[in-house]
Design a protein around this motif. Sequence first.
Motif: not given
Length: 377
Positions: A19-31
């Motif tokens: 879930l941590i990896l998914i969260t980081w990827l989502a954050g990068v996409l939003l940025a």
Amino acid sequence: MGLTKALDRGRETVRGRPLILITWLAGVLLALDILARLAGVEIALAAGRSFGGSMSAAQFGNLVWNGVIVGLIFGLAGIGLSMTYSILNFANFSHGDLLTTGAFTGWGAALLIAGWGLAETGSLVLVRAAGGPSPNEIGASVIQAPIAIVIGVVVAAVATVLVTVAIDRAVYRPMRDRGGIPLLIASIGVALALRYVVQFVFGSRSRGVTATEGVRTTVAGVGVNLHELTLFVVALVLMVGMHLLLQRTKLGTAMRAMADNKDLALVTGIPTERVVTATWVLGGALAGVSGFLYVLERGTIEFNIGWFLLLFIFAAVILGGIGSIYGAIAGGLVIGLVHEVSLVWISGDFNAAAAFLIMILVLLYRPEGLFSGVTTA
């Protein structure tokens, strides 16, 4: 060697907590989505959705500024809540209603000074409970009546301190040795009592209190309300003041020692009861000022504003690391920024949920909070 260890640790984290990896990827996409919007780039996706779009730098700047202002309110109010937990070891659910107390008492004084002679004294002290002259007619703003605003801040702090210390003497002190759960339950009762005393005295009607004429300007394309700027300056001054008090004074040293080990502090001669009283005084003053400043920025007041803010304040304190004033400030800013910047993608009906989701995701990765292990200071 160090790089290899870091990579191995990263692989273990990803395998154990995907879930941590998914969260980081989502954050990068939003940025990246924000950068695409600022650049005016839009890529069509399925089902009428798109990546990127159009958003001016001024629009994004307004969202960030609003997030900082909201975050400062959460952080300033959260300092007192965090201190109460670290020194008295219980979650004070009446903290939100202390904000309400400060808001009404402070604005009663501010309107009385700003509107002297324009309406009956009782109407002004009760914060326009029965209507009367409009806020613009009274002129309660940092432009038209700066002295009234300053007096309002002082009265909000003093009145809330008096109420807070009285509650401690009447309710919390007799229960102090019974543990955190009885105190928590008692604080819920205190919250309800405070809220409905405020409603009985000041009424339940939502009303405007601040004048809006001449208080908005533009700085670098970003709309800035002078009431927001006042909140920004006062909050920063109080936060720096708390830092200096905790790090440079005997009281601050005693508070940090008591937060670390109450029994040891008592054995070494620290006057623990005085430290407890100081905790209530400081926490109550900051809560009262936070409530006053929140209404200054918002422009309207009602008897349950503190209750509505309480969950956000708790979220800020928990996210930052409960027991740390720096954590409360950092957590407040994170919650505030997410609350406002999330409006880029979702409607205002769901931005509160986005703020709490961020808290949950961060705590999954760092359960002890952003400032883990740092108590009181």
